[in-house]
Write a protein that holds these residues in place. Structure first.
Motif, PDB file in Angstrom:
ATOM      1  N   LYS A  56       0.827  -1.202   0.000  1.00  0.00           N
ATOM      2  CA  LYS A  56       0.000   0.000   0.000  1.00  0.00           C
ATOM      3  C   LYS A  56       0.863   1.255   0.000  1.00  0.00           C
ATOM      4  N   ALA A  57       1.953   1.228   0.759  1.00  0.00           N
ATOM      5  CA  ALA A  57       2.863   2.372   0.796  1.00  0.00           C
ATOM      6  C   ALA A  57       3.498   2.607  -0.570  1.00  0.00           C
ATOM      7  N   LEU A  58       3.856   1.530  -1.266  1.00  0.00           N
ATOM      8  CA  LEU A  58       4.432   1.666  -2.604  1.00  0.00           C
ATOM      9  C   LEU A  58       3.418   2.239  -3.584  1.00  0.00           C
ATOM     10  N   TYR A  59       2.182   1.756  -3.506  1.00  0.00           N
ATOM     11  CA  TYR A  59       1.147   2.161  -4.467  1.00  0.00           C
ATOM     12  C   TYR A  59       0.659   3.588  -4.247  1.00  0.00           C
ATOM     13  N   ARG A  60       0.958   4.180  -3.106  1.00  0.00           N
ATOM     14  CA  ARG A  60       0.529   5.561  -2.853  1.00  0.00           C
ATOM     15  C   ARG A  60       1.082   6.536  -3.888  1.00  0.00           C
ATOM     16  N   SER A  61       2.196   6.172  -4.511  1.00  0.00           N
ATOM     17  CA  SER A  61       2.811   7.085  -5.480  1.00  0.00           C
ATOM     18  C   SER A  61       2.194   6.971  -6.869  1.00  0.00           C
ATOM     19  N   MET A  62       1.150   6.163  -7.038  1.00  0.00           N
ATOM     20  CA  MET A  62       0.495   6.052  -8.344  1.00  0.00           C
ATOM     21  C   MET A  62      -0.021   7.412  -8.801  1.00  0.00           C
ATOM     22  N   VAL A  66      -1.164   4.472 -15.513  1.00  0.00           N
ATOM     23  CA  VAL A  66      -0.446   3.433 -14.772  1.00  0.00           C
ATOM     24  C   VAL A  66      -0.665   2.083 -15.431  1.00  0.00           C
ATOM     25  N   LEU A  67       0.419   1.313 -15.566  1.00  0.00           N
ATOM     26  CA  LEU A  67       0.353  -0.088 -15.978  1.00  0.00           C
ATOM     27  C   LEU A  67       0.722  -0.946 -14.785  1.00  0.00           C
ATOM     28  N   PHE A  68      -0.168  -1.888 -14.439  1.00  0.00           N
ATOM     29  CA  PHE A  68       0.123  -2.842 -13.372  1.00  0.00           C
ATOM     30  C   PHE A  68       0.324  -4.208 -14.029  1.00  0.00           C
ATOM     31  N   VAL A  69       1.491  -4.791 -13.831  1.00  0.00           N
ATOM     32  CA  VAL A  69       1.882  -6.021 -14.521  1.00  0.00           C
ATOM     33  C   VAL A  69       1.689  -7.221 -13.607  1.00  0.00           C
ATOM     34  N   ALA A  70       1.074  -8.265 -14.176  1.00  0.00           N
ATOM     35  CA  ALA A  70       0.769  -9.501 -13.441  1.00  0.00           C
ATOM     36  C   ALA A  70      -0.275  -9.236 -12.361  1.00  0.00           C
ATOM     37  N   MET A  71      -1.460  -8.857 -12.815  1.00  0.00           N
ATOM     38  CA  MET A  71      -2.556  -8.542 -11.912  1.00  0.00           C
ATOM     39  C   MET A  71      -3.010  -9.754 -11.113  1.00  0.00           C
ATOM     40  N   GLY A  72      -2.828 -10.957 -11.682  1.00  0.00           N
ATOM     41  CA  GLY A  72      -3.259 -12.161 -10.976  1.00  0.00           C
ATOM     42  C   GLY A  72      -4.745 -12.155 -10.717  1.00  0.00           C
ATOM     43  N   THR A  73      -5.146 -12.555  -9.518  1.00  0.00           N
ATOM     44  CA  THR A  73      -6.559 -12.573  -9.158  1.00  0.00           C
ATOM     45  C   THR A  73      -7.037 -11.246  -8.567  1.00  0.00           C
ATOM     46  N   PHE A 131       3.886  -0.577 -12.264  1.00  0.00           N
ATOM     47  CA  PHE A 131       3.994  -1.218 -10.960  1.00  0.00           C
ATOM     48  C   PHE A 131       4.004  -2.733 -11.135  1.00  0.00           C
ATOM     49  N   THR A 132       4.790  -3.405 -10.292  1.00  0.00           N
ATOM     50  CA  THR A 132       4.800  -4.864 -10.248  1.00  0.00           C
ATOM     51  C   THR A 132       4.776  -5.314  -8.794  1.00  0.00           C
ATOM     52  N   ALA A 133       4.257  -6.504  -8.575  1.00  0.00           N
ATOM     53  CA  ALA A 133       4.238  -7.078  -7.232  1.00  0.00           C
ATOM     54  C   ALA A 133       4.480  -8.584  -7.341  1.00  0.00           C
ATOM     55  N   CYS A 134       5.663  -9.013  -6.905  1.00  0.00           N
ATOM     56  CA  CYS A 134       6.036 -10.431  -6.981  1.00  0.00           C
ATOM     57  C   CYS A 134       5.802 -10.956  -8.401  1.00  0.00           C
ATOM     58  N   PRO A 155       9.727   8.561 -21.446  1.00  0.00           N
ATOM     59  CA  PRO A 155      11.034   8.964 -20.932  1.00  0.00           C
ATOM     60  C   PRO A 155      10.883   9.644 -19.569  1.00  0.00           C
ATOM     61  N   GLY A 156      11.641   9.171 -18.614  1.00  0.00           N
ATOM     62  CA  GLY A 156      11.510   9.680 -17.256  1.00  0.00           C
ATOM     63  C   GLY A 156      10.423   9.002 -16.451  1.00  0.00           C
ATOM     64  N   GLY A 157       9.721   8.037 -17.075  1.00  0.00           N
ATOM     65  CA  GLY A 157       8.676   7.304 -16.363  1.00  0.00           C
ATOM     66  C   GLY A 157       9.253   6.403 -15.289  1.00  0.00           C
ATOM     67  N   ARG A 158       8.439   6.088 -14.293  1.00  0.00           N
ATOM     68  CA  ARG A 158       8.911   5.365 -13.121  1.00  0.00           C
ATOM     69  C   ARG A 158       8.473   3.900 -13.131  1.00  0.00           C
ATOM     70  N   LEU A 159       9.399   3.051 -12.734  1.00  0.00           N
ATOM     71  CA  LEU A 159       9.136   1.638 -12.468  1.00  0.00           C
ATOM     72  C   LEU A 159       9.157   1.440 -10.968  1.00  0.00           C
ATOM     73  N   ASN A 160       8.081   0.865 -10.419  1.00  0.00           N
ATOM     74  CA  ASN A 160       7.932   0.675  -8.977  1.00  0.00           C
ATOM     75  C   ASN A 160       7.631  -0.794  -8.718  1.00  0.00           C
ATOM     76  N   MET A 161       8.518  -1.474  -7.994  1.00  0.00           N
ATOM     77  CA  MET A 161       8.443  -2.925  -7.857  1.00  0.00           C
ATOM     78  C   MET A 161       8.416  -3.343  -6.394  1.00  0.00           C
ATOM     79  N   PHE A 162       7.521  -4.287  -6.085  1.00  0.00           N
ATOM     80  CA  PHE A 162       7.567  -5.024  -4.821  1.00  0.00           C
ATOM     81  C   PHE A 162       7.915  -6.458  -5.205  1.00  0.00           C
TER      82      PHE A 162
END
Length: 225
Positions: A56-62, A66-73, A131-134, A155-162
């Motif tokens: 949740k702390a990581l996702y606050r910067s959304m 936004v692209l979220f990779v491997a959404m799963g369930t 954003f990615t998570a596991c 360019p200058g876009g952010r990658l945020n990974m858990f």
């Protein structure tokens, strides 16, 4: 793809795997996660309780597109801040079928799409953040997957990974290397050198926050401007 027991080598884990075609790799990965869809929430329940606050702390910067990779369930959706513009992708249609009710209840714009991170069907420079998570414990060719993310980031876009990664700390590094062949059959690998892979893909790492030893961490990086 992988080199034996050396986390200074980017790409994969600690044991050798035969090379297969991109199509066969995608089909194998999809089959694995389609199979897991029916019981994934049960397996992930404890981890979601443990790591939910850190995610949740990581996702606050959304912000922005936004692209979220491997959404799963869709378990991560509960941690998303409201009123965001998000596209969530996953290689497994069965996973996304489980995620759809959660996406429907999200208080913002959240669209789910079946896509392979190794062959994203988006134009260059499409997103402000990814954003990615596991996630990159499971992408068959992690550096290629990360390069794919860099392509669709502005360019200058952010990658945020858990992510959970390999370790440099004895005896954890040896334990993870020994566990990896079995874990790979079940789903994720447990000894990936993800920080090195992020750099190898051309990102500049801004911050690494170790949450549990040097195994569970957040990584914030930027695509070159």
């Amino acid at each position: 793809m992988n080199q034996p027991s050396d986390h200074d080598q980017p790409e994969g884990g600690s044991d050798n795997k035969p090379r297969i075609s991109a199509e066969a790799m995608a089909a194998e990965t999809q089959k694995k996660w389609d199979f897991s869809a029916g019981f994934f929430d049960i397996i992930a329940y404890g981890a979601e309780l443990r790591w939910g606050p850190e995610k949740k702390a990581l996702y606050r910067s959304m912000s922005g597109k936004v692209l979220f990779v491997a959404m799963g369930t869709g378990l991560d959706i509960a941690q998303f801040p409201p009123n965001q513009d998000i596209i969530g992708v996953d290689i497994s249609s069965k996973m996304l079928a489980k995620a759809q009710p959660r996406a429907d209840s999200y208080p913002g714009s959240l669209t789910l799409m079946v896509q392979d991170v190794l062959a994203l069907d988006f134009a260059d420079d499409s997103f402000d953040q990814v954003f990615t998570a596991c996630t990159f414990c499971s992408v068959p060719n992690p550096v290629a997957g990360l390069r794919s993310l860099k392509r669709v980031l502005k360019p200058g876009g952010r990658l945020n990974m858990f992510e959970h990664t390999g370790s440099r700390i004895p005896p954890f590094n040896m334990m993870l290397n020994l566990m990896n062949p079995l874990c790979r059959q079940m789903g994720p690998e447990v000894n990936r050198p993800t920080e090195e892979n992020v750099r190898a893909a051309g990102f500049e790492i801004l911050e690494v926050n170790h949450i549990y030893l040097d195994i569970v961490k957040t990584i914030r990086a930027v695509a070159p401007g």
